[in-house]
Design a protein around this motif. Structure first.
Motif, short mmCIF file in Angstrom:
data_model
loop_
_atom_site.label_atom_id
_atom_site.label_comp_id
_atom_site.label_asym_id
_atom_site.label_seq_id
_atom_site.Cartn_x
_atom_site.Cartn_y
_atom_site.Cartn_z
N SER A 51 -58.11 -1.05 -54.51
CA SER A 51 -56.52 -0.06 -54.27
C SER A 51 -55.12 -0.27 -54.48
CB SER A 51 -56.48 -0.33 -52.26
OG SER A 51 -55.64 -1.81 -51.89
N ILE A 52 -54.83 0.66 -54.93
CA ILE A 52 -53.57 0.92 -55.51
C ILE A 52 -52.35 1.24 -54.68
CG2 ILE A 52 -52.30 1.99 -57.87
CD1 ILE A 52 -55.15 1.81 -58.88
N GLN A 53 -51.07 0.72 -54.73
CA GLN A 53 -50.39 1.70 -54.33
C GLN A 53 -48.84 1.52 -54.82
OE1 GLN A 53 -49.71 -0.01 -49.32
NE2 GLN A 53 -51.54 -1.09 -50.50
N HIS A 54 -48.10 2.35 -54.81
CA HIS A 54 -47.52 2.62 -55.30
C HIS A 54 -45.69 2.95 -54.68
CE1 HIS A 54 -44.74 5.47 -58.27
NE2 HIS A 54 -44.39 4.60 -58.90
N ILE A 65 -52.07 -3.84 -55.75
CA ILE A 65 -53.12 -3.92 -56.44
C ILE A 65 -54.08 -5.01 -56.22
CG2 ILE A 65 -54.51 -3.59 -58.66
CD1 ILE A 65 -51.82 -2.69 -60.08
N ALA A 66 -55.07 -4.03 -55.08
CA ALA A 66 -56.00 -5.08 -54.75
C ALA A 66 -57.06 -4.68 -55.55
CB ALA A 66 -56.49 -5.22 -53.26
N SER A 67 -58.14 -5.44 -55.92
CA SER A 67 -59.18 -5.43 -57.37
C SER A 67 -60.37 -6.44 -57.05
CB SER A 67 -58.83 -5.16 -58.53
OG SER A 67 -59.70 -5.23 -59.23
N ALA A 68 -61.82 -6.40 -57.23
CA ALA A 68 -62.50 -7.09 -57.64
C ALA A 68 -62.12 -7.98 -59.38
CB ALA A 68 -63.52 -6.15 -57.27
N PRO A 69 -63.24 -8.65 -59.25
CA PRO A 69 -62.79 -9.26 -60.92
C PRO A 69 -62.76 -8.35 -61.76
CG PRO A 69 -64.20 -10.53 -58.95
CD PRO A 69 -64.05 -9.52 -58.24
N ILE A 70 -62.32 -8.21 -62.78
CA ILE A 70 -62.27 -7.52 -63.85
C ILE A 70 -61.38 -7.86 -65.11
CG2 ILE A 70 -60.54 -5.60 -62.76
CD1 ILE A 70 -62.14 -3.29 -63.78
N GLN A 130 -55.24 -9.87 -55.44
CA GLN A 130 -54.43 -9.03 -55.01
C GLN A 130 -52.77 -9.50 -56.06
OE1 GLN A 130 -53.68 -8.05 -50.54
NE2 GLN A 130 -54.96 -10.09 -50.27
N LEU A 131 -52.35 -8.19 -55.80
CA LEU A 131 -51.89 -7.99 -57.33
C LEU A 131 -50.04 -7.59 -57.28
CD1 LEU A 131 -53.56 -8.24 -60.81
CD2 LEU A 131 -52.43 -10.28 -60.34
N LEU A 132 -48.75 -7.67 -57.16
CA LEU A 132 -47.66 -7.23 -57.11
C LEU A 132 -46.90 -6.97 -58.79
CD1 LEU A 132 -46.02 -5.55 -54.95
CD2 LEU A 132 -44.34 -7.89 -54.73
N LEU A 133 -47.10 -5.57 -58.90
CA LEU A 133 -46.65 -5.48 -60.28
C LEU A 133 -44.25 -4.73 -60.35
CD1 LEU A 133 -49.90 -4.42 -61.79
CD2 LEU A 133 -48.54 -6.71 -61.69
N LEU A 134 -43.88 -4.91 -60.63
CA LEU A 134 -43.12 -4.43 -61.04
C LEU A 134 -42.53 -4.00 -62.17
CD1 LEU A 134 -39.89 -3.23 -59.45
CD2 LEU A 134 -39.31 -5.89 -60.18
N ARG A 135 -42.65 -3.18 -62.33
CA ARG A 135 -42.23 -2.52 -64.03
C ARG A 135 -40.52 -2.24 -64.30
NH1 ARG A 135 -45.78 2.04 -65.28
NH2 ARG A 135 -45.92 1.51 -67.70
N MET A 136 -40.07 -3.05 -65.13
CA MET A 136 -38.67 -3.05 -65.21
C MET A 136 -38.43 -2.40 -66.17
SD MET A 136 -37.60 -6.91 -63.87
CE MET A 136 -38.64 -7.23 -65.05
#
Length: 322
Positions: A51-54, A65-70, A130-136
């Motif tokens: 899943s991707i949320q924004h 972002i929630a992701s299987a191994p990749i 599960q990752l939280l990404l902040l693009r600055m």
């Protein structure tokens, strides 16, 4: 860090709503469209999660972002500096190994690292993550913390109190991001950039910076709006010769006193041109508010720095927010 709930942003993609046989292609297509320059491999057939949320966050953006191994690799596409980002990556669940610029680190639950989108990088998801990404905006971060360039793919352990403070702030932001007005998003982004200084890696870098340089930077920030601010005044306030302070500044930051003053003024003006609170101000008023005495000189310097005129920069920002 307590049990994490990464819901709260606007959903871009949820593989649970996609037919199983189409999930790999859908995930690959969405990820490379949202993040140009990415290449993905190693995703198992019919992944069970994805899943991707924004949410926009002023001049940047926030992703959950929630992701299987990749395995994810990235090569920049030569875009202008104004569109580049520094990404803060919080590992909320699972394990990810980050590689960039001959450095690598393993992120586990609660850990943070930074990735610079100006350079290639590789991320390996060891398990479901599960990752939280902040693009600055890269220029916003580097103008405040130029030493960040030496800390990409460097572990900021979650057990460190400063990192923990930043992580909990990001998780709190996740749950209110969609409700923030434009001006609040800008304020939140600026607050988080300042909070980066609390992380363990930056704190060590700042402690190692000569105290005279730190005091000079603080003095410059306080007096940037004053048109007559000079390198001589900054040096006098530190009771040191300009030549000596210039040497210290160049050693620590790669810029002279005057160079840093100009860099910070231009960055502040760029931020103000994107800020809705300055929407009614003319470009000349923004220039004067940031210490520039000659609007034409300001416009030429701005275009050299950001590869766009102040008017074009403001127009691009308005386009992105509509």
């Amino acid at each position: 860090m307590d049990q994490v709930n990464l819901e709260g942003l606007s959903s871009v993609l949820d593989l649970a709503e996609v037919d199983r046989e189409r999930r790999v292609d859908t995930w690959m297509g969405a990820a490379t469209t949202i993040f140009p320059g990415l290449a993905l491999k190693g995703l198992a057939p019919n992944p069970s999660i994805g899943s991707i949320q924004h949410s926009r966050m002023g001049p940047g953006s926030l992703f959950a972002i929630a992701s299987a191994p990749i395995e994810v690799s990235y090569v920049p596409r030569g875009v202008a500096e104004a569109s580049q980002f520094l990404t803060l990556m919080l590992q909320a669940e699972g394990t990810t190994i980050a590689h960039q610029r001959q450095r690598n680190c393993e992120l586990n639950r609660g850990d943070i690292c930074f990735i610079d989108e100006r350079h290639p990088f590789r991320l390996v998801g060891v398990d479901c993550s599960q990752l939280l990404l902040l693009r600055m905006p890269r220029t916003l971060v580097m103008s405040r913390f130029p030493e960040m360039e030496h800390l990409v793919a460097t572990l900021m352990p979650g057990r460190d109190p400063g990192t923990s403070l930043l992580a909990h702030t990001l998780l709190q932001l996740l749950h209110v991001a969609n409700d923030l007005r434009e001006a609040q998003q800008h304020a939140a982004m600026n607050a988080i950039v300042h909070l980066l200084g609390a992380t363990s890696g930056l704190a060590v870098e700042l402690e190692n910076m000569p105290w005279r340089v730190q005091k000079a930077l603080d003095y410059i920030e306080l007096n940037l709006p004053i048109p007559g601010l000079t390198a001589e005044q900054v040096a006098q306030a530190q009771h040191i010769s300009r030549r000596r302070l210039d040497q210290l500044m160049r050693d620590a930051l790669g810029l002279s006193i005057t160079g840093h003053i100009w860099s910070r003024r231009l960055q502040r003006a760029a931020d103000d041109l994107r800020d809705q609170r300055w929407a009614g101000a003319s470009i000349s008023q923004v220039a004067f508010a940031n210490g520039f005495e000659d609007p034409a000189h300001f416009a030429r310097a701005f275009k050299r720095r950001f590869e766009a005129t102040p008017g074009q920069w403001r127009a691009m920002a308005r386009t992105l927010t509509h």
